[in-house]
Design a protein around this motif. Sequence first.
Motif, short mmCIF file in Angstrom:
data_model
loop_
_atom_site.label_atom_id
_atom_site.label_comp_id
_atom_site.label_asym_id
_atom_site.label_seq_id
_atom_site.Cartn_x
_atom_site.Cartn_y
_atom_site.Cartn_z
N PHE A 215 50.64 66.98 54.35
CA PHE A 215 50.46 65.66 54.97
C PHE A 215 51.80 65.11 55.49
O PHE A 215 51.85 64.48 56.54
CB PHE A 215 49.83 64.67 53.99
CG PHE A 215 48.33 64.78 53.91
CD1 PHE A 215 47.57 65.04 55.04
CD2 PHE A 215 47.66 64.61 52.70
CE1 PHE A 215 46.19 65.15 54.97
CE2 PHE A 215 46.27 64.72 52.62
CZ PHE A 215 45.54 64.99 53.76
N ASN A 379 48.95 58.30 60.89
CA ASN A 379 47.66 58.76 60.35
C ASN A 379 47.07 57.67 59.44
O ASN A 379 47.04 56.52 59.85
CB ASN A 379 47.83 60.11 59.65
CG ASN A 379 48.19 61.19 60.68
OD1 ASN A 379 47.98 61.00 61.87
ND2 ASN A 379 48.71 62.30 60.23
N LEU A 380 46.63 58.03 58.24
CA LEU A 380 46.01 56.98 57.40
C LEU A 380 46.96 56.57 56.27
O LEU A 380 46.51 56.07 55.23
CB LEU A 380 44.68 57.48 56.84
CG LEU A 380 43.60 57.73 57.90
CD1 LEU A 380 42.33 58.26 57.27
CD2 LEU A 380 43.27 56.48 58.69
N PHE A 383 46.90 52.80 55.13
CA PHE A 383 45.60 52.46 54.54
C PHE A 383 45.48 53.10 53.16
O PHE A 383 45.05 52.46 52.19
CB PHE A 383 44.48 52.94 55.46
CG PHE A 383 43.13 52.45 55.04
CD1 PHE A 383 42.71 51.17 55.38
CD2 PHE A 383 42.30 53.24 54.28
CE1 PHE A 383 41.48 50.70 54.98
CE2 PHE A 383 41.06 52.78 53.85
CZ PHE A 383 40.64 51.51 54.21
N PHE A 454 47.35 59.20 42.94
CA PHE A 454 46.09 59.94 43.07
C PHE A 454 45.95 60.96 41.93
O PHE A 454 44.86 61.19 41.43
CB PHE A 454 46.04 60.65 44.42
CG PHE A 454 44.79 61.46 44.62
CD1 PHE A 454 43.57 60.83 44.83
CD2 PHE A 454 44.83 62.85 44.58
CE1 PHE A 454 42.41 61.58 45.01
CE2 PHE A 454 43.67 63.59 44.76
CZ PHE A 454 42.46 62.96 44.97
N ILE B 237 39.48 60.74 48.26
CA ILE B 237 39.26 62.10 48.80
C ILE B 237 38.72 62.01 50.23
O ILE B 237 39.15 62.75 51.12
CB ILE B 237 38.30 62.90 47.88
CG1 ILE B 237 39.01 63.20 46.56
CG2 ILE B 237 37.85 64.20 48.54
CD1 ILE B 237 38.12 63.76 45.47
N ILE B 239 39.27 59.58 52.31
CA ILE B 239 40.41 59.18 53.15
C ILE B 239 41.25 60.41 53.53
O ILE B 239 41.63 60.61 54.68
CB ILE B 239 41.30 58.12 52.43
CG1 ILE B 239 40.56 56.79 52.31
CG2 ILE B 239 42.62 57.91 53.17
CD1 ILE B 239 41.27 55.75 51.46
N PHE B 240 41.49 61.27 52.54
CA PHE B 240 42.32 62.45 52.81
C PHE B 240 41.62 63.41 53.79
O PHE B 240 42.29 64.06 54.59
CB PHE B 240 42.68 63.18 51.51
CG PHE B 240 43.54 62.36 50.59
CD1 PHE B 240 44.55 61.55 51.09
CD2 PHE B 240 43.34 62.36 49.22
CE1 PHE B 240 45.35 60.77 50.25
CE2 PHE B 240 44.13 61.59 48.37
CZ PHE B 240 45.13 60.79 48.89
N TRP B 243 42.14 61.92 57.12
CA TRP B 243 43.58 62.08 57.39
C TRP B 243 43.85 63.50 57.91
O TRP B 243 44.61 63.70 58.86
CB TRP B 243 44.34 61.79 56.11
CG TRP B 243 45.83 61.70 56.21
CD1 TRP B 243 46.65 62.25 57.15
CD2 TRP B 243 46.68 61.01 55.30
NE1 TRP B 243 47.96 61.94 56.88
CE2 TRP B 243 48.01 61.19 55.75
CE3 TRP B 243 46.48 60.27 54.14
CZ2 TRP B 243 49.11 60.64 55.08
CZ3 TRP B 243 47.58 59.73 53.47
CH2 TRP B 243 48.87 59.91 53.95
#
Lengths: 465, 370
Positions: A215, A379-380, A383, A454, B237, B239-240, B243
């Motif tokens: 990521f 990207n996200l 958020f 996470f 999950i 969201i990922f 992404w």
Amino acid sequence: MIFVMFLFAIILIYLLGNELISLALKGKKIDFFEKIGLSYGAGIFLIGYYILLLGIFNIKPNFLNVFIPLVVLISILYIANKILNYTVSFSFPKRETISVLAKVFLFFLILKIVLTFSLTIIKPEQTWDALERYGVIAKAAYFEGVNSGFVRDFIERVPPVISLAQTYIFVIVGKWHEILGKTIFPLFYLSLLFIFYSNLRKFIPKKLGIIFTAFLAFFPFLSYHATSGYYDLPQCFFYSISVLYLIRYIVSKDDEAFNVSLVFTIFSILIKRWGIYLFSLNVILFAIAFFDSNFIKNDKRISWKKVALFVIIPLLFSLPWYYFINRIPFFDLPEARDLLKTTVERSDTTPYLPSDSVNKIAIAFKQMYDRFFFRDTWNLLYFALIASIVFNFKQLFKRQYFYIFIAILLNMAIIYLYFISSPQAFKWLLDGTVLNRVAMYHVPLALYFIALLFSSEDKPGRVRS
Amino acid sequence: MKILKISIFGLLLATLFLINISYADNISWNFENSLQLWQGSNCKIEVLESGVKIFPQKGISYFYSPSLFVVADNYPIFSIKVKSPQGGELFVLWTTSYDPKADQRKSIKISLKASNRFKEHIFNMEHLNRNWEGIINSIAIIPYNLDSVEVKEIKLSEPNLVLNFKSGISEFFGPKGREVTGVTINVISASSLFGRPIHYYFYWFIFIFFIFCLAYFFYKTQSLSETWKKSAKSTMIFIFCLWFFLSLNGMYNDISNLAKDFSLYDFKALEKKQGLSTGEEFYDYIKFCKEKIPADSIVILYHDDHLGPIGLKGRYYLYPLKIFKKSGPNFEHDYMLCYFPPDDKYLKSPNYQLFETLTQDKYILKRIKE
């Protein structure tokens, strides 16, 4: 031949960095990828810094006055490490089977790295600033040294260490070759990924380590900067590593982590002018940890001596640049002046702010929100950051998460303050010139924070040193 | 009988639906064997059986419509059938009753892939540029970085389901979200769909997914804390996953940029690459100056503004000729490099003398020091 010399130049960077990092880590065994990444950062900065010092003595860099002192320095550090028994200190990652998902991410991660390197080396420098602000320093310093009027004209507003690292490449290969010179940038990108992954692996499983590292690699803005020749990626590299290790020290009282953080804080201060702000953020973060340790939790984990070292040494190391620009650090930067001026004006008019300032404050907030969440390509990330905070609110105040969170908040605050501090900076916010670049510095930290939360699963504190 | 009635009614409804999604009122110009009152400015035009072929000249070349009176809100869908053997970019500009001047604010950019076949590009102008408003008075297209471009048809249409879908696809794969905006600004915009950043839809998906998770896990576990925990994990999950999709979208850009770079630079020599990157004409002028002017001279560059900040790249490649950061006509200098100068005031000035000439628009002046 030129490519052989280029490889030789890169190997020298690693050798120098390896010795310095071994010294900083006091021979402690660390992960192979971590060692490679840290060695590159340390080596390349030291070489650029050395050429800056040559400039003070009005010496034009050439093969002999670069190569010989470099070999001598590597030898001295090697001997010192031998005497102190600090040498050969990395371990190869253990062979573990990984899931199909991790394999898919690993495939795309490697593809992304290959693409980034290919996009860098296929073409010459193209972006304006990389050419006329940074590249020109590298080129002119190679031909006439740092202390010429022409070079000084350019380094007045930008610390030139990264450009001078490019000069080093030209010196070793014996030719001004801009494509080889800019190859140092994707190496920063790769090193950042290595260090990020190694740090994550201390807390989370391999599969998640690969996914979150991918990521980080996937951020289009970050990988674009690896190809563009701007100083922002090196700034992001040095700063984010300095914070990661500082937090490791705060959480686990790992002295070696403190040393690495100190070294990278020294480096971070001299990459861009923004470095001085980032340095002050590190100092604030450390001061909060000191206060927390000595006055709230009262466990006396952090001594005032360490805090003093953390403030004084980076400032001392930044003096050569200030020698060139004949100014006092921080207070003479135009933005800092504006910032102080604005603060004074506000305190004069408190509690009533002028209506245009109120508008400015609101517009700046809206702009940052729009760009982070919608318009630009992070990207996200933002958020996911908010979602992580909401979903793991109780965990947030545990040491290992709290300080990263504070580091991210401090970054946001300094960006915000900067943009409302002067009309010029505000204009840059509106046209999008600088925001993403300065946001990039805390992006690895934000992703690291998300990854840790996470993976926490209510089992915090699994700090493997 | 009842079934027959229902079938006829259903058939009627389906026909209406099909008409609704496929039919759209439009204003179109078909350029097969005809110019349709469109004109060119600073370009050569050939009218062919297949369409109009435009050959841009140096400077800015336009191909523009006759006077129009089109209500922008009624015809937001712009489509153009075009082909270009070498690929490049096409700008579409328009003037409105509110703002009769054509400028970059009222424009969209279309990326053309090299092809010998016509390709239709469809865009919802309202989604791409909020200045598509009021009465449209004229439309112009500007070929950019193209030797020639052939236009078969230009059309303005009402929106319908099919056209909206097609324009959405064009918008998603269009330049926004694919290119770095501004060479020094360094903004990479998010890809957009139907006039909004793609993130906007993703946030809604995530929100709906989260609500669904809350309901589902509460039904399964009957425990609030468990529901919250499991919903949070599942949502992260999700969201990922989204992404990752955005990441692949970014990587698609890298692959297409690399293909573009490779077709331009492939394995050429460094100097050739530098020329291509800087603009070969300008790079040749730089080489000319470096040949003629003694090294270490201080120079300034005088050029037309429309060429953009070429002095910045010039500064890098001109070295060891030196353009200082704080330079300008009043700055101490030895030579003035005139590259497509906006006027000849320095050429006529007694403070300068003509030193060397490459072409009529590219010459070097030597400063006469008192």
